[in-house]
Design an enzyme around this catalytic site. Structure first.
Site, PDB file in Angstrom:
ATOM      1  N   ASP A   1       0.805  -1.229   0.000  1.00  0.00           N
ATOM      2  CA  ASP A   1       0.000   0.000   0.000  1.00  0.00           C
ATOM      3  C   ASP A   1       0.834   1.274   0.000  1.00  0.00           C
ATOM      4  OD1 ASP A   1      -2.197  -1.571   0.179  1.00  0.00           O
ATOM      5  OD2 ASP A   1      -2.541  -1.246   2.323  1.00  0.00           O
TER       6      ASP A   1
ATOM      7  N   LYS B   1       2.686   5.574  19.400  1.00  0.00           N
ATOM      8  CA  LYS B   1       1.792   6.729  19.644  1.00  0.00           C
ATOM      9  C   LYS B   1       2.261   7.623  20.804  1.00  0.00           C
ATOM     10  CE  LYS B   1      -2.393   4.705  17.646  1.00  0.00           C
ATOM     11  NZ  LYS B   1      -1.896   3.371  17.217  1.00  0.00           N
TER      12      LYS B   1
ATOM     13  N   ASP C   1       0.587   5.931   2.550  1.00  0.00           N
ATOM     14  CA  ASP C   1      -0.116   4.652   2.540  1.00  0.00           C
ATOM     15  C   ASP C   1      -1.422   4.895   1.791  1.00  0.00           C
ATOM     16  OD1 ASP C   1      -1.920   2.615   3.113  1.00  0.00           O
ATOM     17  OD2 ASP C   1      -1.049   2.210   5.072  1.00  0.00           O
TER      18      ASP C   1
END
Lengths: 364, 410
Positions: free
Chosen positions: A110, A163, A219
């Site tokens: 992707d 994150k 992506d």
């Protein structure tokens, strides 16, 4: 050298396009996505390519057979009987990836960028570690896993922070790697994640390095990002003065970044751009306005229509004075009637849309 | 035989539902199908050869009708047209009663009373025939509407001979779907009924406390609230039921429906009075001084006013475009009203929601909000290139640069 492309499953995130065509064959910049990757790998000297897939559609086999000859590479399908995550497929393809001592590339199907495979291989050989991951800068690192390198400037990875709430860096894993065959010995044949299970082991051994990606990265696994990625890709072609793009002197081009297949027909008084790809056999009527859109093979935009941020699927038709926008995706053979408005519609193949779609919705 | 016609035109403090279009022009002078609503009524009256005088009764300033009256007197030689101004809003019956001497001058046997805000085929001759046949003192025109809409109108209950036995304004029950169509034929005895009603109301006002609302003024008498029920009781009111088109033009959006109905009926009677062309989908009226590019597709149900310009490849459907507008190339205008001097940019889209033919409601629910179905651009509004304006009402002199939906833009 060798390369493995993680293709995965049915590409559901890119529906309705992937209801008709397997994701690797959906045209990005007028060429199947996987072709960008095959071409870049071949150019870097890769001779053996493994496609790690969950299923193997016949159309994909046939298309890739063609590319084998065209690019002088061997392409093999490695079919998982159950999804093996991002690391398992490497183990499954062990025979090919370990057939010699040279390192192999791994990439996510992707991901679209200016694949720097040659420089990546050079960097990898120079540092002598077991693996190198490509890292790209992002604006909001807090949404991703951030790659933190040691301060010595060698690119050695110190740790990953998933994150992060505090700023620790803005480089994230771009989904492209080069690994020594020995890395496969760290992987078991089961569903397993390369990011969460394999890489931390390499970091512990001080054997994983980070390579900074130049230029764009995206992506493109879902329609919104597919359009954004198209913009980035076309902009990079503009910077390179690529002859794949339409001359900005064409009367209908505004703002540049327009790619038109030579077989496409364009009517009078159109205004096209910026960021538009027009595929083969597309027919565009008079007085059409197009921006930030992808028109796939055989689609047709009739007179005076207005199209922005849309993917018009193969053989679909957009009627006269229709207006489609806000990440509208028309599947294969969809027909939008004259004067209809579509705001963010995701339309499954073979549908006719004859009344307005005011709010983003899926038309079954 | 009717010798006069009274047209009730209202006033500036009424008809607020026709805003923003009535901010510039009284509702009754708003053009539909190429001419003011009032002119359609005058044309219909001119088919009744016995009518020699038309009286407009309302409470607008005199100057409002000056140009219209001048034009009308040159267009219609059969009758004179006068404007009678009420000193204050007296109600539909009160205004008539106030000017009863003027109405009854020259002793007309019968006279029509017509609400100016209706759009229909005005079957005046048929109403007159019915009055003669029934020896009726008064005739009301009725029309059928869906039961759900009846509460917005006055309901008529008639016997099989057409005699009205009961009349109720804004009924809450499904008493009848035959409603008051806003056209009456009266004789002089109507003033006796009004006098009677006034007297009764005057007496009642001593019994009831004085209302702070000036609209409850005892002087206000309306045909609908105070007179028709009384006429029905007297047994002298008959109903003529029209089967042809009928609309009341209350909200501004209803002008689009009226435009469609008038254009349809004009086209069926005589297509040559309307515009034709390769890219014209009839019925369409384009003023001779307007310019429409041959590549623009216009219609059906479009009126384009004086000096307006429609650019190449533009699309206009179900819309009223008034004078001095500019609609640029490749734009799309659907279910909309463009008031004087509006500009629509290239590839812009000005769009309303079509109102079903059988509906008398001009609103539509969008995302849980009740909004005007017709998009209305008031005087001197500009819509930028490629901008979409959907289900919006835009007040005068605004420039719209970004897409807007389901809003009133002040």
């Amino acid at each position: 050298m060798k390369g493995l492309i993680l293709v995965g499953g049915y590409g559901t995130r890119l529906r309705p396009l992937t209801l008709t065509v397997p994701k690797p064959l959906v045209e990005f910049g007028n060429r199947p996505m996987i072709l960008h990757q095959v071409e870049a790998l071949a150019a870097a000297g890769v001779t053996d390519i493994v496609l790690a897939v969950n299923y193997r559609p016949e159309v994909m086999v046939a298309t890739l057979k063609k590319y084998e000859e065209e690019y002088g590479v061997k392409i093999e399908f490695s079919v998982e009987t159950e999804p093996l995550g991002t690391a398992g497929p490497l183990k499954l393809a062990e025979d090919i990836l370990k057939k010699d001592d040279t390192p192999f590339f791994v990439l996510n199907s992707d991901v679209i960028c200016e694949y720097p495979f040659k420089q990546l291989a050079d960097f990898h050989k120079a540092h002598g570690g077991a693996g190198t991951i490509v890292a790209t800068k992002v604006e909001e690192p807090s949404k991703y896993g951030v790659v933190v390198t040691t301060p010595d400037g060698t690119g050695l990875i110190d740790r990953f922070v998933e994150k992060p709430v505090e700023f620790v860096g803005n480089r994230i894993n771009a989904g492209i790697y080069i690994l020594n065959p020995s890395v496969i010995d760290l992987i078991e044949l089961r569903p397993t994640s390369i990011e969460k299970e394999t890489f931390p082991k390499l970091v512990q051994n001080k054997s994983l390095y980070s390579f900074d990606l130049e230029g764009f990265w995206m992506d493109v696994g879902q329609p919104k990002d597919f359009l954004s990625g198209t913009c980035l890709y076309l902009s990079s072609l503009t910077r390179k003065n690529s002859n794949l793009l339409c001359s900005p002197n064409e009367p209908y081009v505004v703002g540049g970044n327009v790619m038109v297949d030579p077989s496409a027909k364009i009517g009078k008084n159109c205004r096209i751009g910026p960021n538009v790809t027009i595929g083969p056999n597309v027919v565009i009527g008079d007085g059409v306005r197009l921006q930030r859109s992808v028109l796939l093979d055989g689609s047709r935009i009739k007179d005076h229509a207005w199209v922005k941020s849309a993917i018009v699927g193969w053989n679909s038709t957009v009627g006269r004075w229709a207006r489609i926008e806000n990440v509208t995706v028309l599947g294969d053979d969809v027909s939008v009637s004259d004067e209809v408005y579509i705001n963010g519609g995701s339309v499954l193949p073979h549908k006719t849309i004859s009344s307005n779609i005011e709010m983003p919705s899926i038309i079954m | 035989m009717a010798e006069k016609a009274v047209i009730l035109v209202g006033g500036g403090t009424r008809g607020t539902r026709f805003r923003p279009l009535s901010l510039d022009i009284p509702k009754v002078l708003f053009p539909v199908a190429g001419k003011p609503m009032l002119s359609h009524i005058l044309v219909a009256i001119s088919k009744v050869s016995t009518v020699k005088e038309v009286l407009l009764i309302g409470f607008f300033d005199d100057y409002v009708f000056r140009d219209f009256l001048a034009d009308a007197s040159s267009e219609f030689t059969q009758f004179s047209v006068k404007y009678l101004r009420e000193y204050t809003a007296l109600g539909t019956a009160g205004g008539m009663y106030h000017f009863r001497d003027v109405v009854l001058r020259n002793d007309p046997k019968k006279f029509f009373v017509i609400h100016a805000d209706i759009c229909c085929s005005f079957p005046l001759l048929e109403i007159q025939e019915l009055a003669a046949e029934k020896q009726a003192g008064a005739v009301i025109m009725g029309t059928r509407v869906p039961y759900d809409d009846v509460r917005n109108f006055g309901a008529i209950v008639a016997d099989e001979k057409g005699a009205v036995v009961h009349y109720v304004q804004n009924p809450e029950s499904r008493i009848s779907n035959l409603i008051n169509g806003g056209i009456y034929l009266f004789d002089s005895s109507i003033f006796d009924v009004i006098r009677e009603a006034q007297k009764e109301k005057f007496e009642k006002s001593y019994e009831e406390p004085v209302s702070p609302n000036p609209d409850d003024n005892k002087q206000i008498l309306t045909l609908e609230q105070d007179i028709l029920g009384r006429l029905a009781e007297h047994g002298s009111l008959y109903v003529y039921e029209t089967k042809a088109f009928w609309r009341q033009i209350k909200a501004a959006g209803a002008a689009v429906a009226a435009n469609k109905l008038y254009l349809q009926s004009m086209y069926q009677r005589d297509p040559s009075c309307l515009t034709s062309g390769d890219n014209i989908v009839p019925p369409v009226y384009v003023d001779p001084t307007a310019f429409v590019d041959p590549t623009a597709k216009i219609g059906p149900y479009v009126s384009i006013g004086p000096r307006s310009r429609v650019g190449p490849g533009a699309r206009v459907k179900n819309a009223i475009v008034l004078e001095d507008c500019e609609i640029k190339r490749d734009s799309c205008t659907l279910n909309a009203i463009l008031a004087r001097g509006t500009r629509v940019g290239a590839w812009a889209r000005v769009e309303g929601t079509p109102i079903p033919d059988d509906s008398h409601d001009t609103t539509v629910v969008m995302n849980g909000l009740k909004v005007q179905a017709t998009t209305i651009l008031s005087t001197d509004v500009t819509v930028g290139d490629e901008v979409r304006v959907c289900n919006c009402v835009v007040l005068p002199h605004k420039e719209i640069k970004v897409d807007v939906n389901n809003e009133v833009i002040m």
